[in-house]
Design a protein around this motif. Structure first.
Motif, PDB file in Angstrom:
ATOM      1  N   VAL A 167      -3.745   6.883  -1.188  1.00 12.75           N
ATOM      2  CA  VAL A 167      -3.566   6.251  -0.763  1.00 12.75           C
ATOM      3  C   VAL A 167      -3.484   4.928  -1.765  1.00 12.75           C
ATOM      4  N   ARG A 168      -2.621   4.229  -2.340  1.00 15.05           N
ATOM      5  CA  ARG A 168      -2.872   3.200  -3.047  1.00 15.05           C
ATOM      6  C   ARG A 168      -2.668   1.510  -3.306  1.00 15.05           C
ATOM      7  N   PHE A 169      -3.392   0.522  -3.145  1.00 16.78           N
ATOM      8  CA  PHE A 169      -2.772  -0.427  -3.000  1.00 16.78           C
ATOM      9  C   PHE A 169      -2.125  -1.088  -4.693  1.00 16.78           C
ATOM     10  N   PHE A 180       5.277   6.672   2.368  1.00 20.72           N
ATOM     11  CA  PHE A 180       4.567   5.707   3.032  1.00 20.72           C
ATOM     12  C   PHE A 180       5.104   4.290   2.155  1.00 20.72           C
ATOM     13  N   THR A 181       5.493   3.302   2.014  1.00 17.03           N
ATOM     14  CA  THR A 181       5.467   1.903   1.483  1.00 17.03           C
ATOM     15  C   THR A 181       4.668   1.230   2.837  1.00 17.03           C
ATOM     16  N   LEU A 218      -9.745  -2.857   2.106  1.00 15.43           N
ATOM     17  CA  LEU A 218      -9.512  -1.779   1.721  1.00 15.43           C
ATOM     18  C   LEU A 218      -8.589  -0.790   3.292  1.00 15.43           C
ATOM     19  N   ALA A 219      -8.200   0.333   2.430  1.00 13.13           N
ATOM     20  CA  ALA A 219      -8.110   1.302   3.147  1.00 13.13           C
ATOM     21  C   ALA A 219      -8.232   2.664   2.959  1.00 13.13           C
ATOM     22  N   PHE A 220      -8.324   3.087   4.211  1.00 11.00           N
ATOM     23  CA  PHE A 220      -7.895   5.209   4.190  1.00 11.00           C
ATOM     24  C   PHE A 220      -7.572   5.780   4.934  1.00 11.00           C
ATOM     25  N   GLY A 221      -6.890   7.541   4.522  1.00 12.07           N
ATOM     26  CA  GLY A 221      -6.059   8.007   5.239  1.00 12.07           C
ATOM     27  C   GLY A 221      -6.941   9.359   5.623  1.00 12.07           C
ATOM     28  N   LEU A 264       0.442  -1.334   0.067  1.00 12.64           N
ATOM     29  CA  LEU A 264      -0.061  -0.082  -0.191  1.00 12.64           C
ATOM     30  C   LEU A 264       1.059   1.337   0.044  1.00 12.64           C
ATOM     31  N   TYR A 265       0.685   2.121  -0.961  1.00 15.29           N
ATOM     32  CA  TYR A 265       1.503   3.417  -1.510  1.00 15.29           C
ATOM     33  C   TYR A 265       1.057   4.394   0.049  1.00 15.29           C
ATOM     34  N   VAL A 266       1.247   5.254   0.612  1.00 16.80           N
ATOM     35  CA  VAL A 266       0.791   6.563   1.461  1.00 16.80           C
ATOM     36  C   VAL A 266       0.932   7.410   0.793  1.00 16.80           C
ATOM     37  N   SER A 267       0.534   7.869   0.135  1.00 19.18           N
ATOM     38  CA  SER A 267       1.302   9.816   0.342  1.00 19.18           C
ATOM     39  C   SER A 267       0.805  10.438   0.768  1.00 19.18           C
TER      40      SER A 267
END
Lengths: 86, 351
Positions: B348-350, B13-14, B316-319, B4-7
């Motif tokens: 965020v992106r898988f 942050f990977t 799922l992911a959310f930030g 998961l890439y978190v911008s």
């Protein structure tokens, strides 16, 4: 040739050592610099060729926004950024 | 998808799956604003917004990042436009085979066929007169934040512009149609509420398996289309139809997730409780999911690119703007706090 220095904060992104660049105006000096540092152009100028809003060029200690401003062979040119952020 | 890439405002942050949890595997560009990422089969792209120095694009193929070109606008004819023809932000980035598409502020769409070494402005869209009716949404100029490519027919593109409506091309960008029957902007003056060129879709997401199904979080509510974005039906999302993000289930065209906030002039969760609204019946009804999410004095806002679902439809992911990252392994039934201390999260992106 004008002596050109680029603000150290740019070194985080690009390597541009101080150098001597020919040119009779700020625009010509910048073009000379971009000729050997292609990526630098987009850091200093916007897409229409103007100085980015938060970039300042000093010529012999004076802040310049007019790219047609004359540069002497002995001039010291410094490219730096305005301070902002948080 | 185990990554998961978190911008964020202060770096990329990977996260990687480790056992049943997710941990930070690498930190890149620490201190610099990373707007979004695009993972492709052979590279990872990261768009940076360096402020003083403008927007940049970085590409990583092996271990090292390298700077590639950004879209550059052509010379602006005098007096043609209120908007300055100069890149402000890469606001969307998608891949279709070897072609990259970049949506930008101030509203231009670009493509690259050489992995970002050069970019071409899509003039047939840029030159449309309707563009001049658009205006900025959160920024000074309008921007393309969503590029929904038809997975079976990559020549069919659907774009969403804040605030400039929804645009469709069926021929790889040569011709464009302003679509959006059924969209309504109640905040506009009388007579302009259903004008397609000024709609403010906050985000659109296509169902990968049934690409004619498209979900939208709009400034003025939530919508769903079953005809590839041409016409839209309004949805009632509890506890509020306002928000920025939406995620479409990759295989089930009736399932989607939204993250509601109070309303446009008060962009915080309703009653200070972070919730996700999920429909499984095409938007007829919603469940409000809150297990594992903060339910007291939480003021996290979730930006338009900060919610994602993986290819399974289960993870799922959310930030949030306050640097919290939550993930679910069961389609949103329950959530785990992965971090509460990240910088403000943009995307965020898988991958």
């Amino acid at each position: 040739m004008a002596h050109v220095d680029v603000a150290p904060i740019l070194a985080r992104h690009l390597t541009v050592p101080a150098c001597e660049v020919a040119g009779e105006t700020v625009a010509e000096v910048l073009e000379g610099l971009f000729a050997s540092h292609d990526r630098l152009r987009g850091y200093v100028l916007d897409d229409q060729g103007g100085l980015r809003r938060h970039i300042v060029v000093f010529v012999d200690g004076e802040a310049v926004r007019d790219l047609a401003r004359a540069v002497r062979p002995t001039s010291e040119v410094v490219i730096m950024q305005a301070l902002s952020g948080g | 998808m185990d990554r998961l890439y978190v911008s964020t405002r202060k770096g990329l942050f990977t996260f990687e799956r480790k056992g049943t949890g997710w941990v930070i595997a690498s930190v890149d560009f620490l201190g610099d604003p990373v707007t979004l990422t695009l993972p492709t089969e052979d590279a990872l792209y990261a768009a940076l917004n360096l402020g003083h120095f403008g927007t940049k694009l970085r590409r990583r193929r092996g271990a090292e990042w390298e700077e590639v070109a950004v879209p550059v606008y052509p010379e602006q004819p005098q007096g043609v436009d209120d908007v300055k023809w100069s890149l402000e932000l890469i606001w969307s980035l998608e891949a279709a085979g070897d072609r990259l598409w970049a949506g930008t502020i101030p509203g231009g769409l670009f493509h690259s066929d050489d992995a970002g070494e050069s970019w071409t402005l899509v003039r047939p869209l840029w030159d449309r007169e309707e563009r001049k009716q658009a205006f900025g949404g959160g920024y000074d100029a309008p921007g393309i934040h969503s590029i929904a490519i038809h997975p079976a027919d990559p020549k069919e593109l659907l774009l969403a512009v804040s605030c400039g409506g929804v645009w469709r091309s069926q021929d790889d960008g040569a011709a464009w149609e302003l679509v959006g029957d059924g969209l309504v902007a109640d905040y506009m003056p009388d007579g302009k509420r259903d004008m397609k060129a000024i709609q403010d879709p906050h985000r659109i997401q296509r169902c990968a398996a049934e690409p004619d199904v498209v979900w939208m979080q709009h400034h003025n509510g939530a919508f769903r289309s079953t005809d590839g974005g041409v016409s839209w039906s309004s949805l009632e999302v509890p506890p509020s139809s306002f928000g920025f993000a939406v995620a479409a289930h990759p295989t089930d065209p009736k399932t989607a997730w939204f993250v509601p906030a109070v309303k446009d002039e008060c962009r915080v969760p309703v009653d200070g409780k972070v919730v996700v609204a999920r429909t499984r019946d095409g938007g007829e009804s919603f469940e409000v999911l809150r297990e594992g999410l903060p339910q007291e004095h939480a003021y996290d806002l979730v930006f338009r690119h900060a919610l994602d679902v993986d290819a399974s439809g289960e993870t799922l992911a959310f930030g949030s703007t306050t640097g919290s990252l939550w993930m679910s392994a069961n389609g949103g039934d329950s959530w785990a706090t992965v971090s509460a201390n990240l910088p403000p999260i943009y995307a965020v992106r898988f991958g």
